[in-house]
Design a protein around this motif. Structure first.
Motif, mmCIF file in Angstrom:
data_model
loop_
_atom_site.group_PDB
_atom_site.id
_atom_site.type_symbol
_atom_site.label_atom_id
_atom_site.label_comp_id
_atom_site.label_asym_id
_atom_site.label_seq_id
_atom_site.Cartn_x
_atom_site.Cartn_y
_atom_site.Cartn_z
ATOM 1 N N CYS A 66 -0.929 2.272 -13.227
ATOM 2 C CA CYS A 66 -1.764 1.691 -12.773
ATOM 3 C C CYS A 66 -3.296 1.000 -13.759
ATOM 4 C CB CYS A 66 -3.045 2.176 -11.917
ATOM 5 S SG CYS A 66 -2.021 2.604 -10.163
ATOM 6 N N LEU A 99 -1.718 -0.835 -4.173
ATOM 7 C CA LEU A 99 -2.872 -0.365 -3.733
ATOM 8 C C LEU A 99 -2.216 1.302 -3.810
ATOM 9 C CD1 LEU A 99 -5.130 0.403 -3.806
ATOM 10 C CD2 LEU A 99 -5.630 0.196 -1.134
ATOM 11 N N MET A 100 -2.308 2.402 -4.818
ATOM 12 C CA MET A 100 -1.764 3.230 -4.402
ATOM 13 C C MET A 100 -1.962 4.547 -4.103
ATOM 14 S SD MET A 100 1.129 4.934 -7.755
ATOM 15 C CE MET A 100 0.117 5.664 -8.562
ATOM 16 N N THR A 101 -2.513 5.658 -4.009
ATOM 17 C CA THR A 101 -3.253 6.690 -4.071
ATOM 18 C C THR A 101 -2.115 7.851 -4.443
ATOM 19 O OG1 THR A 101 -3.183 7.241 -1.438
ATOM 20 C CG2 THR A 101 -4.196 5.631 -2.226
ATOM 21 N N SER A 102 -2.953 8.755 -4.891
ATOM 22 C CA SER A 102 -2.003 9.435 -5.184
ATOM 23 C C SER A 102 -2.710 10.720 -6.136
ATOM 24 C CB SER A 102 -1.121 9.223 -6.756
ATOM 25 O OG SER A 102 0.415 10.525 -7.203
ATOM 26 N N HIS A 103 -2.449 12.373 -5.826
ATOM 27 C CA HIS A 103 -3.282 12.949 -7.129
ATOM 28 C C HIS A 103 -2.385 13.757 -8.001
ATOM 29 C CE1 HIS A 103 -0.380 15.555 -4.560
ATOM 30 N NE2 HIS A 103 -0.231 15.917 -5.437
ATOM 31 N N ILE A 120 0.894 -1.490 0.023
ATOM 32 C CA ILE A 120 -0.042 -0.129 -0.213
ATOM 33 C C ILE A 120 0.588 0.969 0.566
ATOM 34 C CG2 ILE A 120 -2.101 1.354 1.585
ATOM 35 C CD1 ILE A 120 -2.613 -1.415 2.486
ATOM 36 N N ASP A 155 1.292 5.538 -0.183
ATOM 37 C CA ASP A 155 0.507 7.272 -0.406
ATOM 38 C C ASP A 155 0.992 7.919 -0.669
ATOM 39 O OD1 ASP A 155 -1.613 8.062 0.942
ATOM 40 O OD2 ASP A 155 -1.035 8.644 2.005
ATOM 41 N N GLU A 156 1.267 8.174 -1.538
ATOM 42 C CA GLU A 156 1.525 9.632 -2.398
ATOM 43 C C GLU A 156 3.019 8.843 -2.669
ATOM 44 O OE1 GLU A 156 0.120 11.661 -3.492
ATOM 45 O OE2 GLU A 156 -1.411 12.068 -2.442
ATOM 46 N N VAL A 192 -0.480 8.272 -11.947
ATOM 47 C CA VAL A 192 -1.677 7.220 -11.877
ATOM 48 C C VAL A 192 -1.820 6.338 -13.148
ATOM 49 C CG1 VAL A 192 -3.973 6.312 -11.422
ATOM 50 C CG2 VAL A 192 -3.146 8.066 -9.569
ATOM 51 N N MET A 241 -8.682 2.264 -11.772
ATOM 52 C CA MET A 241 -8.144 3.227 -10.718
ATOM 53 C C MET A 241 -9.527 3.829 -10.136
ATOM 54 S SD MET A 241 -6.937 6.561 -13.917
ATOM 55 C CE MET A 241 -8.324 6.919 -14.451
#
Length: 246
Positions: free
Chosen positions: A114, A101-105, A70, A72-73, A110, A117
Motif C-alpha cells: 500500500c 482499495l484493500m482491506t486486510s488484518h 476493491i 477484501d482480505e 498492507v 493506509m
C-alpha cells in the motif's frame, strides 16, 4: 456459482461485461495461467479449497480490466506463493494507474503493497497517511556497510561511533524476511525438480493487465465535484427512459 467450472465462471462474467467471444477466450486463457489454475479449468468451483476459490474470484474481478479494484482480505486462504503473487499483481495494477482499495488484518501485506493506509478502530479513523510517514522513526538512523568491508576498517568505524555516542553502538546483520526466505527455498526446489502438484503460482500477469496505462485526461476538480452533486434524474420511468418519437 459452485456448479460452474473455472472456465465457465470467467466466461459468464465476461458476457456480463459484453466482451466478445474472441476477447473472452483470450482473457480467460491469460487469467487461468496467471492464477495457476489452467489445469483445473474444467473443475467446478464448488470443489475448490478456499485458496483456489480466492484465486478464481480474483480472476473474475479482473475479467473486465477495471479502473477500480476493491479487494477484501485478498491473501486470505492463500499459500505463501499465492500471497506473493497476489501482492505482485496489486503492485502491477497500481503501476498501471489503477486504484486498488484493500482491506486486510494481515498488516505485513498492507505494509508490502500500500501507498497509503487508514487504521479504523471503534468506527473511527485513528491514523491515516502514507506508509512511510506513519512507520518511519525519525529519531533513529541505520547505517548499512558493504559486506566486503575489511575487518580493520569496520573496527575503526565502530570506534569512531563509540567515541561520538559515548556508548557501544548497536550492531546487527540485515536479514531477509521469512516470506523471501521461503520463496528462495521454493525456487531452489523447483530448479531441482519439475514435478508440481495442486495450484501453481502462475507464471506471469495476464498480458492485457500488464499493458502501459493510457495517459489520464487533464483533471478538472471543479467539474468532477459538480458531477458528484448534480441533481439526480426524476424517478419517473419515462424521464429515465424516454420513448423515441414516431
Amino acid at each position: 456459482y459452485p456448479y460452474l467450472t473455472s472456465e465457465e465462471t470467467l466466461d459468464f462474467y465476461g458476457r456480463l461485461f459484453d466482451l466478445n467471444r474472441a476477447e473472452r477466450r483470450q482473457r480467460i486463457e491469460q487469467l487461468l495461467e496467471m492464477i495457476g489454475l489452467t489445469h483445473a479449468r474444467r473443475r467446478t468451483v464448488g470443489e475448490f479449497s478456499k485458496g483456489k476459490a480466492r484465486r478464481i474470484g480474483l480472476a473474475q474481478a479482473l475479467i473486465n480490466d477495471p479502473d477500480l479494484i476493491i479487494l477484501d482480505e485478498p491473501t486470505s486462504g492463500l499459500d505463501p506463493l499465492g500471497c506473493r503473487q497476489m501482492k505482485d499483481l496489486i503492485l502491477t495494477l497500481a503501476r498501471r494507474g489503477k486504484t486498488v482499495l484493500m482491506t486486510s488484518h494481515l498488516l505485513a501485506d498492507v505494509e508490502d503493497v500500500c501507498d497509503r493506509m487508514v487504521i479504523l478502530y471503534n468506527g473511527r479513523v485513528q491514523a491515516a497517511g502514507s506508509v512511510h510517514e506513519l512507520l518511519e522513526q525519525p529519531g533513529q538512523s541505520r547505517i548499512v556497510l558493504p559486506a566486503e568491508l575489511p575487518p580493520e576498517t569496520l573496527r575503526q568505524v565502530l570506534a569512531s561511533l563509540r567515541e561520538v555516542l559515548g556508548r557501544e553502538p548497536e550492531v546487527d546483520h540485515p536479514r531477509k524476511d521469512l516470506e523471501q526466505f521461503f520463496l528462495d527455498v521454493v525456487a531452489k526446489a523447483r530448479a531441482e525438480s519439475a514435478e508440481n502438484t495442486g495450484a501453481t503460482a502462475g507464471r506471469s500477469v495476464a498480458h492485457y493487465l500488464d499493458q502501459p496505462a493510457p495517459a489520464p485526461p487533464p483533471a478538472d476538480v471543479n467539474q468532477a465535484l459538480a458531477s458528484l452533486v448534480a441533481p439526480r434524474p426524476s424517478s419517473n420511468s419515462e424521464t429515465r427512459n424516454p420513448k423515441p418519437e414516431t
